[in-house]
Design a protein around this motif. Structure first.
Motif, PDB file in Angstrom:
ATOM      1  N   GLU A 107       1.577   8.528   4.483  1.00 13.42           N
ATOM      2  CA  GLU A 107       1.765   7.343   3.641  1.00 13.42           C
ATOM      3  C   GLU A 107       1.402   7.635   2.174  1.00 13.42           C
ATOM      4  O   GLU A 107       2.070   7.188   1.251  1.00 13.42           O
ATOM      5  CB  GLU A 107       0.876   6.228   4.204  1.00 13.42           C
ATOM      6  CG  GLU A 107       0.886   4.955   3.424  1.00 13.42           C
ATOM      7  CD  GLU A 107      -0.056   3.906   4.052  1.00 13.42           C
ATOM      8  OE1 GLU A 107      -0.146   3.833   5.292  1.00 13.42           O
ATOM      9  OE2 GLU A 107      -0.705   3.173   3.289  1.00 13.42           O
ATOM     10  N   GLU A 120       8.753   4.218 -10.546  1.00 15.88           N
ATOM     11  CA  GLU A 120       8.522   2.787 -10.645  1.00 15.88           C
ATOM     12  C   GLU A 120       9.654   2.054 -11.370  1.00 15.88           C
ATOM     13  O   GLU A 120      10.228   1.112 -10.853  1.00 15.88           O
ATOM     14  CB  GLU A 120       7.192   2.533 -11.347  1.00 15.88           C
ATOM     15  CG  GLU A 120       6.508   1.295 -10.852  1.00 15.88           C
ATOM     16  CD  GLU A 120       5.109   1.187 -11.417  1.00 15.88           C
ATOM     17  OE1 GLU A 120       4.850   1.770 -12.492  1.00 15.88           O
ATOM     18  OE2 GLU A 120       4.288   0.514 -10.783  1.00 15.88           O
ATOM     19  N   ARG A 161      -3.434   5.223  -7.665  1.00 14.69           N
ATOM     20  CA  ARG A 161      -2.405   6.253  -7.645  1.00 14.69           C
ATOM     21  C   ARG A 161      -2.958   7.599  -7.192  1.00 14.69           C
ATOM     22  O   ARG A 161      -4.101   7.941  -7.486  1.00 14.69           O
ATOM     23  CB  ARG A 161      -1.818   6.436  -9.051  1.00 14.69           C
ATOM     24  CG  ARG A 161      -1.220   5.190  -9.649  1.00 14.69           C
ATOM     25  CD  ARG A 161       0.105   4.860  -8.975  1.00 14.69           C
ATOM     26  NE  ARG A 161       0.759   3.764  -9.667  1.00 14.69           N
ATOM     27  CZ  ARG A 161       1.697   3.920 -10.609  1.00 14.69           C
ATOM     28  NH1 ARG A 161       2.081   5.123 -10.969  1.00 14.69           N
ATOM     29  NH2 ARG A 161       2.240   2.880 -11.187  1.00 14.69           N
ATOM     30  N   PRO A 164       0.812  -1.227   0.000  1.00 12.46           N
ATOM     31  CA  PRO A 164       0.000   0.000   0.000  1.00 12.46           C
ATOM     32  C   PRO A 164       0.842   1.272   0.000  1.00 12.46           C
ATOM     33  O   PRO A 164       0.379   2.315  -0.453  1.00 12.46           O
ATOM     34  CB  PRO A 164      -0.816  -0.103   1.293  1.00 12.46           C
ATOM     35  CG  PRO A 164      -0.727  -1.525   1.710  1.00 12.46           C
ATOM     36  CD  PRO A 164       0.556  -2.054   1.176  1.00 12.46           C
ATOM     37  N   ALA A 165       2.083   1.195   0.518  1.00 10.18           N
ATOM     38  CA  ALA A 165       2.921   2.393   0.544  1.00 10.18           C
ATOM     39  C   ALA A 165       3.526   2.682  -0.829  1.00 10.18           C
ATOM     40  O   ALA A 165       4.061   3.763  -1.063  1.00 10.18           O
ATOM     41  CB  ALA A 165       4.028   2.229   1.583  1.00 10.18           C
ATOM     42  N   ARG A 166       3.478   1.692  -1.719  1.00 12.34           N
ATOM     43  CA  ARG A 166       3.945   1.925  -3.092  1.00 12.34           C
ATOM     44  C   ARG A 166       2.861   1.431  -4.041  1.00 12.34           C
ATOM     45  O   ARG A 166       3.000   0.396  -4.674  1.00 12.34           O
ATOM     46  CB  ARG A 166       5.250   1.158  -3.350  1.00 12.34           C
ATOM     47  CG  ARG A 166       6.399   1.690  -2.544  1.00 12.34           C
ATOM     48  CD  ARG A 166       7.631   0.863  -2.820  1.00 12.34           C
ATOM     49  NE  ARG A 166       8.098   1.021  -4.190  1.00 12.34           N
ATOM     50  CZ  ARG A 166       9.060   0.271  -4.725  1.00 12.34           C
ATOM     51  NH1 ARG A 166       9.605  -0.688  -4.022  1.00 12.34           N
ATOM     52  NH2 ARG A 166       9.455   0.481  -5.959  1.00 12.34           N
ATOM     53  N   PRO A 167       1.765   2.188  -4.133  1.00  6.24           N
ATOM     54  CA  PRO A 167       0.599   1.692  -4.870  1.00  6.24           C
ATOM     55  C   PRO A 167       0.867   1.521  -6.369  1.00  6.24           C
ATOM     56  O   PRO A 167       1.538   2.348  -6.976  1.00  6.24           O
ATOM     57  CB  PRO A 167      -0.452   2.780  -4.628  1.00  6.24           C
ATOM     58  CG  PRO A 167       0.318   3.987  -4.251  1.00  6.24           C
ATOM     59  CD  PRO A 167       1.561   3.523  -3.581  1.00  6.24           C
ATOM     60  N   ARG A 168       0.349   0.409  -6.893  1.00  7.51           N
ATOM     61  CA  ARG A 168       0.440   0.187  -8.339  1.00  7.51           C
ATOM     62  C   ARG A 168      -0.819   0.645  -9.042  1.00  7.51           C
ATOM     63  O   ARG A 168      -0.783   1.102 -10.166  1.00  7.51           O
ATOM     64  CB  ARG A 168       0.613  -1.319  -8.618  1.00  7.51           C
ATOM     65  CG  ARG A 168       2.043  -1.757  -8.676  1.00  7.51           C
ATOM     66  CD  ARG A 168       2.106  -3.227  -9.040  1.00  7.51           C
ATOM     67  NE  ARG A 168       1.805  -3.451 -10.453  1.00  7.51           N
ATOM     68  CZ  ARG A 168       1.738  -4.671 -10.991  1.00  7.51           C
ATOM     69  NH1 ARG A 168       1.925  -5.731 -10.247  1.00  7.51           N
ATOM     70  NH2 ARG A 168       1.485  -4.818 -12.275  1.00  7.51           N
TER      71      ARG A 168
END
Lengths: 241, 364
Positions: free
Chosen positions: B209, B220, A226, A219-223
């Motif tokens: 967060e 990415e 966004r 969740p801290a690096r959402p794919r």
């Protein structure tokens, strides 16, 4: 994606942009992608062309010589709610983008832009104009390994089924309806809580964090879910290109 | 123009102060008049006019001189030879006092005017040298990618027939990469200019967060192969910040991480809340900052490492400007075991809003 390639190339795009070099780049690139191109260099000329040509999509620069490009959005939305409008802007000001989006633009692309990004946004906008749905025969949306069953209000992610609360469901539904397009805070608040709560953006943010915890592997690096800081959210399906 | 006044004193308070000095002098003189000579008593009033000249400016000093001489003659000079009889000595004393008032205030005006001029000149020089460093950084960082783009494009135009396909592709790739670099430089310069001209900070309540996540999703592909760990406690409540600006801080830090560390280097982002402050740490396992540069890292146009790495040296300066605009602090250091560590302290920004009002159930 493959199902649309047959219909897409014939789409007619009206480009309203005053800079001749940008027009040339887009004419060449979009022409090579088999789009039919029409061009206008001002708001007045643009509106004239909209009525004369009835294009399938408008690519609109906001900084036009005779008036603010947002005038085009206001004028078009008075009589056509579905004609896709993609905004091109050099402005880094999020406020202008929100004004354009809330006035009815479908999405925006920042100048300078990579052609790939522009083409992806164009496809999404045209697809939405044709109201193509992405769910499969059982009414299930798929995002990578995630399955979203809106009729049962649940998601299957990380190997387990999670129930969505009413608000989470409404938010996800709105984002799916505009898959791969930006949805402003105001639009989402309106969808989930109604028109009287459009100032309470922090609620929305907290719910989006919860939704990510149910959907995203990290969740801290959402794919997929966004954040567009200062503007809103974008559900990235990863299938737009 | 040059101020004749003491700092911030209004006209009225200058006159009031001046009169107060006369009253004070008179009290002292009356107390001492039986014990010391009349010429020494006059010195008390001279001292008074000096004080008035320095502190209250010309008009108030003149008032002090006139009042001082009058009260001196009334209280200190024996009654039988006052006023009428001593017209000439009265006039001489008055002229002397007035002269003191005018000469002192005149001198002070000149000194103040001069120091103002010096300060203006210093400011001019400082802004001049800022402009120069800006100009040299801007011209280098803009002209280099421009030169590459122009060179590649003209080569493609003029040498088209003599270039094979892979050479052409190389030149075209170079144009795209250099244009992207130019865009980064210009964006940073515009951002710094915007911040320095006092950009409006639009604070709202945000989950930290989400801001960190927004920044990370921009990288990415650049971050693939580099393990990233984000430790933001689940119960860490909202922070009141400008999300667009704060995201820029993380974007710049992650951009530095990608630029200055080897592929495969791990990155850690950690946050804890202590009282009204939130402490964020962005730490990598790279080589750290060049030793001794930690203080200067946040200066504009400072570049820790110039060889091979591109940039205008504005990334961390922008970070500091943004964190300062939120009344926070940002520091950098190299860890003893190696690796760069940037720590940010931000005030939470008040008491977070109540989240129950619109929660599920109340509207559902």
């Amino acid at each position: 994606m493959t199902t649309q390639t047959a219909t897409e190339p014939r789409a007619e795009i009206l480009l309203i942009e005053d800079d001749a070099e940008i027009r040339r780049v887009l004419r060449t690139t979009l022409g090579a992608e088999c789009y039919r191109m029409r061009e206008a260099a001002s708001v007045a000329e643009g509106l004239q062309q909209v009525h004369a040509r009835q294009p399938d999509l408008i690519v609109l620069d906001l900084g036009l010589p005779d008036a603010d490009g947002i005038e085009v959005i206001h004028a078009v939305r008075k009589w056509n709610r579905n004609l896709p409008i993609l905004v091109l802007s050099v402005r880094a000001n999020e406020g202008d983008k929100i004004l354009a989006l809330d006035a009815g633009a479908d999405d925006f692309v920042n100048k300078p832009f990579a052609v790939g990004e522009l083409l992806a946004r164009l496809r999404v906008a045209i697809r939405r104009g044709a109201s193509v749905h992405r769910e499969d025969a059982e009414g299930i949306f798929r995002l990578g390994d995630i399955a979203i069953d809106l009729s049962k209000r649940c998601v299957i992610a990380k190997g387990q089924e999670t129930h969505l609360t009413r608000i989470e469901y409404k938010l996800l539904q709105a984002l799916l309806r505009h898959a791969d397009q930006v949805v402003t805070h105001g639009q989402l608040l309106n969808e989930a809580w109604g028109p009287n709560h459009t100032e309470q953006t922090h609620y929305l943010r907290v719910y989006m964090v919860q939704l990510r915890r149910k959907l995203e592997a990290d969740p801290a690096r959402p794919r997929y879910l966004r954040t567009e800081p200062g503007i809103g959210y974008r559900l990235v399906t990863g299938q737009a290109d | 123009m040059v101020s004749l006044t003491g700092q911030g004193a209004g006209r009225f308070s200058q006159y009031f102060g001046s009169v107060a000095v006369v009253v004070l002098c008179t009290l002292v003189a009356v107390a001492l008049r039986s014990r010391i000579e009349i010429t020494s008593l006059a010195m008390i009033y001279i001292f008074g006019v000096l004080v008035a000249s320095v502190r209250y400016g010309r008009s108030a000093a003149v008032l002090n001189a006139v009042l001082g001489v009058t009260t001196f003659f009334y209280f200190c000079v024996p009654l039988h030879d006052s006023f009428v009889m001593e017209d000439s000595s009265y006039l001489i004393t008055l002229s002397a006092m007035l002269a003191v008032a005018l000469v002192i205030t005149g001198l002070l005006d000149r000194v103040r005017a001069q120091s103002d001029r010096v300060r203006d000149a210093e400011l001019r020089i400082r802004s001049e040298s800022m402009k120069n460093s800006l100009l040299s950084a801007v011209s280098h960082d803009i002209k280099t990618p421009l030169a590459a783009i122009y060179g590649a494009a003209t080569s493609l135009l003029e040498e088209e027939d003599r270039l094979d396909r892979s050479q052409s592709r190389g030149l075209i790739g170079g144009i795209a990469a250099e244009a992207e670099r130019l865009n980064r430089v210009v964006t940073n310069i515009l951002e710094m200019t915007r911040l320095e001209s006092g950009v409006e900070v639009r604070k709202e309540w945000h989950p930290l967060e989400e801001i960190v996540g927004a920044a990370l999703s921009r990288f990415e592909s650049a971050l693939s192969g580099r393990p990233v760990t984000v430790n933001i406690p689940r119960d860490l409540s909202l922070v009141c910040v400008d999300d667009v600006l704060l995201e820029q801080v993380f974007v710049n830090l992650v951009d530095n991480f990608v630029k200055y560390t080897e592929p495969g280097t791990p990155l850690l982002i950690d946050a804890v809340r202590t009282g009204e402050t939130i402490s964020i740490i962005v730490q990598d396992k790279g080589q750290g900052f060049p030793s001794g540069s930690e203080e200067r890292l946040f200066e504009k146009f400072f570049r820790g490492q110039t060889s091979g790495i591109r940039g205008a040296g504005l990334g961390l300066a922008i970070c500091r400007a943004i964190v300062n605009a939120h009344h926070g602090t940002i520091k950098a250091r190299t860890m003893p075991e190696g690796g760069a560590l940037v720590s940010i302290n931000l005030p939470i920004g008040g008491s977070p809003p109540d989240l129950t009002e619109l929660a599920e159930g109340s509207t559902a």
